[in-house]
Design a protein around this motif. Sequence first.
Motif, PDB file in Angstrom:
ATOM      1  N   PRO A  49      43.758  32.390  40.195  1.00 23.66           N
ATOM      2  CA  PRO A  49      43.276  33.824  40.573  1.00 23.66           C
ATOM      3  C   PRO A  49      44.017  34.316  41.937  1.00 23.66           C
ATOM      4  CG  PRO A  49      41.450  32.398  40.461  1.00 23.66           C
ATOM      5  CD  PRO A  49      42.580  31.350  40.362  1.00 23.66           C
TER       6      PRO A  49
ATOM      7  N   LEU B  18      35.113  37.523  40.028  1.00 24.80           N
ATOM      8  CA  LEU B  18      36.476  37.847  39.351  1.00 24.80           C
ATOM      9  C   LEU B  18      36.732  38.894  38.314  1.00 24.80           C
ATOM     10  CD1 LEU B  18      37.298  33.961  38.573  1.00 24.80           C
ATOM     11  CD2 LEU B  18      38.116  35.295  40.452  1.00 24.80           C
TER      12      LEU B  18
ATOM     13  N   ARG C 171      38.978  40.423  35.660  1.00 27.62           N
ATOM     14  CA  ARG C 171      39.486  39.747  34.595  1.00 27.62           C
ATOM     15  C   ARG C 171      40.399  40.880  33.781  1.00 27.62           C
ATOM     16  NH1 ARG C 171      40.182  35.264  31.274  1.00 27.62           N
ATOM     17  NH2 ARG C 171      40.621  35.279  29.197  1.00 27.62           N
TER      18      ARG C 171
ATOM     19  N   GLU D  54      39.034  46.472  34.196  1.00 31.53           N
ATOM     20  CA  GLU D  54      38.874  45.570  33.363  1.00 31.53           C
ATOM     21  C   GLU D  54      38.608  45.898  31.797  1.00 31.53           C
ATOM     22  OE1 GLU D  54      36.853  46.477  35.720  1.00 31.53           O
ATOM     23  OE2 GLU D  54      37.194  44.615  37.167  1.00 31.53           O
TER      24      GLU D  54
ATOM     25  N   ARG E 198      46.125  36.332  30.442  1.00 31.73           N
ATOM     26  CA  ARG E 198      45.008  37.135  31.439  1.00 31.73           C
ATOM     27  C   ARG E 198      45.372  36.985  32.959  1.00 31.73           C
ATOM     28  NH1 ARG E 198      45.039  38.813  27.283  1.00 31.73           N
ATOM     29  NH2 ARG E 198      43.252  39.872  25.903  1.00 31.73           N
TER      30      ARG E 198
ATOM     31  N   ASN F  79      43.237  36.841  36.588  1.00 30.38           N
ATOM     32  CA  ASN F  79      41.849  37.197  37.460  1.00 30.38           C
ATOM     33  C   ASN F  79      42.128  37.733  38.741  1.00 30.38           C
ATOM     34  OD1 ASN F  79      40.098  36.236  35.463  1.00 30.38           O
ATOM     35  ND2 ASN F  79      40.822  34.151  35.713  1.00 30.38           N
TER      36      ASN F  79
END
Length: 292
Positions: free
Chosen positions: A85, A118, A120, A197, A262, A264
């Motif tokens: 992250p 978080l 994403r 998101e 992805r 975060n």
Amino acid sequence: MNVYVFPNLDKQNCREVTTEACRILDNEKVNIFMEERYCKAFDKLDFIHFADEVKCIQTSDFIAVIGGDGTILKCADAASVYNKPILGVNCGRLGFMASLEHTELDRLKALCKGEYTLSRRMLLKIEIIPLNGEPLVFSALNDVVISKCDDCKIADFEVSKSGQVISSIRADGVIFSTATGATAYSMSAGGPIIEPEMECIEFTQICSHSLFDRSMVLSPESVISVKCRCNYNSHSVVNVDGNIVYRLSGDDCVKISKSPLRLNIIDIAGGSFFTSVNKKLMRPLKGFSEEI
């Protein structure tokens, strides 16, 4: 907890902000890692562990990026590959992806207590397929831009989805962005703001020679192909997250799709994206000499 701190010392006050952030994290018993190239800049902070980039990323629980959105983009690829992250601390002008402003460093204590969420984010996969040669693959957190060079007077773009032409236009370029990148170049070219998101691919034209130049929002399952033809002896380029990565010829093809990766992004403040929109887009920017 281990933190990889990635500062952009080209930003005004970034060294001072980084020093203060590291002292706060150290007081919270956090192990701080930083790349060896910053050893001289922060040699007075004897609690920092200096190492190569790969070790810093692999060892860390998250990455604290101190700079602006461009600095976050530099870390995004490695962070997504290693599933780390990112926490953004804004020392730049806008900082849409940053959770904290440089004046809010006390909130780092909440991070150490696990008081964060978080966000994403979807990435784009960009595959450049030359007429002759091996394909090149890139990832983008914000966008991929295909545009004509200065030596090109006219550029024609053909955009297809699953083999069906959805747009055939004459323009300066085309932008394909994620929802995260919707507040970047795409917005400046007239595209809509999208909640970050969301998973989608936004298609926006740059200075189209057409009465129809509206943006399109396509499904994340879309596989988009783009070809560009310029006038004789001129070129177009592919720009991924602000970096020119390839010079196209007339028979090359660019494919855009959803990446399996992805990213975060840590949100300490809660709803920091909408706060940024209200504070930074709903009012004029200050002058260049003033701090944002």
